[in-house]
Design a protein around this motif. Structure first.
Motif, PDB file in Angstrom:
ATOM      1  N   LYS A   1      34.547 -31.742 -64.420  1.00  0.00           N
ATOM      2  CA  LYS A   1      34.838 -32.934 -63.611  1.00  0.00           C
ATOM      3  C   LYS A   1      34.691 -34.210 -64.418  1.00  0.00           C
ATOM      4  O   LYS A   1      35.485 -35.145 -64.281  1.00  0.00           O
ATOM      5  CB  LYS A   1      33.929 -32.964 -62.383  1.00  0.00           C
ATOM      6  CG  LYS A   1      34.317 -34.063 -61.399  1.00  0.00           C
ATOM      7  CD  LYS A   1      33.593 -33.921 -60.082  1.00  0.00           C
ATOM      8  CE  LYS A   1      34.075 -34.984 -59.087  1.00  0.00           C
ATOM      9  NZ  LYS A   1      33.424 -34.814 -57.756  1.00  0.00           N
TER      10      LYS A   1
ATOM     11  N   LYS B   1      44.203 -39.976 -59.308  1.00  0.00           N
ATOM     12  CA  LYS B   1      43.516 -39.368 -58.176  1.00  0.00           C
ATOM     13  C   LYS B   1      44.377 -39.514 -56.933  1.00  0.00           C
ATOM     14  O   LYS B   1      44.896 -40.594 -56.649  1.00  0.00           O
ATOM     15  CB  LYS B   1      42.170 -40.052 -57.971  1.00  0.00           C
ATOM     16  CG  LYS B   1      41.108 -39.170 -57.353  1.00  0.00           C
ATOM     17  CD  LYS B   1      39.756 -39.858 -57.425  1.00  0.00           C
ATOM     18  CE  LYS B   1      38.668 -38.944 -56.865  1.00  0.00           C
ATOM     19  NZ  LYS B   1      38.935 -38.562 -55.476  1.00  0.00           N
TER      20      LYS B   1
ATOM     21  N   SER C   1      39.697 -35.344 -52.140  1.00  0.00           N
ATOM     22  CA  SER C   1      38.758 -35.965 -53.062  1.00  0.00           C
ATOM     23  C   SER C   1      38.794 -35.353 -54.458  1.00  0.00           C
ATOM     24  O   SER C   1      38.484 -36.022 -55.432  1.00  0.00           O
ATOM     25  CB  SER C   1      37.333 -35.861 -52.505  1.00  0.00           C
ATOM     26  OG  SER C   1      36.986 -34.495 -52.296  1.00  0.00           O
ATOM     27  N   ASP C   2      39.154 -34.089 -54.553  1.00  0.00           N
ATOM     28  CA  ASP C   2      39.180 -33.421 -55.851  1.00  0.00           C
ATOM     29  C   ASP C   2      40.583 -32.948 -56.209  1.00  0.00           C
ATOM     30  O   ASP C   2      40.768 -31.872 -56.784  1.00  0.00           O
ATOM     31  CB  ASP C   2      38.212 -32.233 -55.864  1.00  0.00           C
ATOM     32  CG  ASP C   2      36.763 -32.686 -55.885  1.00  0.00           C
ATOM     33  OD1 ASP C   2      36.494 -33.767 -56.448  1.00  0.00           O
ATOM     34  OD2 ASP C   2      35.896 -31.971 -55.347  1.00  0.00           O
TER      35      ASP C   2
ATOM     36  N   GLU D   1      33.789 -27.831 -61.420  1.00  0.00           N
ATOM     37  CA  GLU D   1      32.814 -28.908 -61.526  1.00  0.00           C
ATOM     38  C   GLU D   1      32.362 -29.159 -62.958  1.00  0.00           C
ATOM     39  O   GLU D   1      32.042 -30.288 -63.322  1.00  0.00           O
ATOM     40  CB  GLU D   1      31.597 -28.593 -60.653  1.00  0.00           C
ATOM     41  CG  GLU D   1      31.857 -28.710 -59.161  1.00  0.00           C
ATOM     42  CD  GLU D   1      32.163 -30.141 -58.737  1.00  0.00           C
ATOM     43  OE1 GLU D   1      31.591 -31.074 -59.355  1.00  0.00           O
ATOM     44  OE2 GLU D   1      32.950 -30.321 -57.798  1.00  0.00           O
TER      45      GLU D   1
ATOM     46  N   LEU E   1      41.006 -29.885 -58.800  1.00  0.00           N
ATOM     47  CA  LEU E   1      39.960 -29.829 -59.811  1.00  0.00           C
ATOM     48  C   LEU E   1      39.551 -28.397 -60.116  1.00  0.00           C
ATOM     49  O   LEU E   1      39.300 -28.046 -61.273  1.00  0.00           O
ATOM     50  CB  LEU E   1      38.742 -30.632 -59.333  1.00  0.00           C
ATOM     51  CG  LEU E   1      37.499 -30.582 -60.226  1.00  0.00           C
ATOM     52  CD1 LEU E   1      37.778 -31.222 -61.580  1.00  0.00           C
ATOM     53  CD2 LEU E   1      36.316 -31.264 -59.544  1.00  0.00           C
TER      54      LEU E   1
ATOM     55  N   THR F   1      40.739 -21.149 -56.019  1.00  0.00           N
ATOM     56  CA  THR F   1      41.043 -22.408 -55.338  1.00  0.00           C
ATOM     57  C   THR F   1      41.640 -22.142 -53.965  1.00  0.00           C
ATOM     58  O   THR F   1      41.308 -22.820 -52.980  1.00  0.00           O
ATOM     59  CB  THR F   1      42.021 -23.246 -56.179  1.00  0.00           C
ATOM     60  OG1 THR F   1      41.501 -23.418 -57.491  1.00  0.00           O
ATOM     61  CG2 THR F   1      42.242 -24.608 -55.544  1.00  0.00           C
TER      62      THR F   1
END
Length: 340
Positions: A232, A246, A253-254, A229, A223, A299
């Motif tokens: 998102k 996903k 989770s991201d 964010e 992400l 990241t």
């Protein structure tokens, strides 16, 4: 003002009509018999008319995304063919849907401009979001006809006007005309991956996210590299539309992914045309890759703080690939397995 007029004239001829009506449908006539016995037939959730399977416009349609396998018959939210046509031809407000307006400069800049190289929507083929599950569907409009009628049959003269036959004929010839388009029927179909991506990039303002997803590894799309964010919500909408998936697991989770063949289609959609790419296009492409590389570095920093060495190695490997791709030492993604 000159650029504004140029952009408006560029878009106007190809813009599909928003005035297409059913050829056999009376919006004022009630389909319910109030004096007769109560019927348990389902109603359309928009116009509240009861289902009439024998009528091509009053029949309730089966939505191919969330109504197959008998689900349509048990659903309490259904739609008739006439209302599906109305949804398909009604223009949405650009400011609410995320689409760039014709006069905005972003439409001429990469990667947004890549979604305006072709038009996949026409008078007889419209993209819509399913009114129930919000998946992207294609509405095919069949039997489209155009009829031109006069706005008024009145050719009478007014004070000071000549009332001879020639003048009356001239007034009839010059009176305003009304163009009305009618359709015989509609059918609903699920969109292909490339068709959905075109619609989302052009009509929902997600061109930049799709461009980034096309250049990251198809099994590891974090992400943070898609915009963080602030993006998102849009990324989760892409998951809902089936353009991203996903990665399962609490530790991921991201992190998202997509099929390799789908990424190949996405790359063709968002990349410069290799047959006639110019220095200016290459310069803009390199600028986009530079911004993506910076986000990939952030990241990697987050992964280091979480002691995810595996993620760092994957990001470094992808960064080296993008560096070689910028200098055209390697082809566009996705790469063959032996090259990766």
């Amino acid at each position: 003002m000159g650029n504004f007029a140029l952009r408006m004239s560029r878009d106007s001829p190809s813009r599909p009509s928003s005035e297409i009506k059913p050829d056999d449908y009376d919006s004022e006539e009630s389909s319910d018999d109030e004096d007769g016995p109560v019927t348990r037939r389902a109603k359309c959730a928009v116009c509240f008319r009861r289902d009439d399977p024998s009528h091509k416009w009053r029949r309730l349609v089966t939505l191919p995304c969330c109504g197959t396998g008998g689900k349509e018959n048990t659903s309490t939210t259904r739609f008739c063919a006439a209302c599906i046509l109305k949804v398909a031809v009604t223009r949405t407000d650009s400011s609410n849907s995320g689409e760039y307006r014709p006069w905005e400069d972003e439409r001429d800049e990469a990667p947004v401009s890549r979604f305006y190289r072709e038009n996949r929507q026409s008078e007889t083929k419209r993209f819509i979001e399913c009114p129930r599950c919000r998946d992207i569907l294609i509405v095919k409009i069949k039997g489209l006809k155009t009829r031109v009628t006069s706005a008024s049959d009145d050719d009478s003269s007014y004070d000071g006007e000549c009332d001879c036959s020639e003048c009356r004929a001239e007034r009839r010839a010059n009176r305003a005309t009304v163009t009305q388009k009618t359709a015989y029927s509609v059918s609903l179909h699920r969109g292909t991956f490339k068709g959905k991506a075109w619609f989302v990039g052009r009509k929902r303002g997600m061109a930049d996210i799709l461009w980034r997803a096309a250049h990251l590894h198809h099994t590891y799309i974090p992400l943070a590299a898609l915009g963080g964010e602030k993006c998102k919500g849009d990324v989760l909408r892409l998951v809902g539309w089936g353009l991203l998936r996903k990665v399962p697991g609490k530790k991921e989770s991201d992190v998202f992914q997509l099929d390799k063949k789908d990424q190949a289609e996405l790359v063709k959609l968002v990349s410069p045309n290799p047959n006639n790419e110019t220095e200016e296009e290459l310069s803009k492409e390199n600028g986009l890759l530079l911004h993506l590389s910076i986000d990939m570095a952030f990241t990697a920093k987050e992964s280091l703080m979480k002691f995810r060495i595996d993620q760092i190695f994957r990001l470094v490997n992808r960064f080296m690939y993008l560096f070689l791709y910028i200098n055209r030492y390697l082809p566009a993604p996705p790469l063959p397995l032996w090259t990766e």
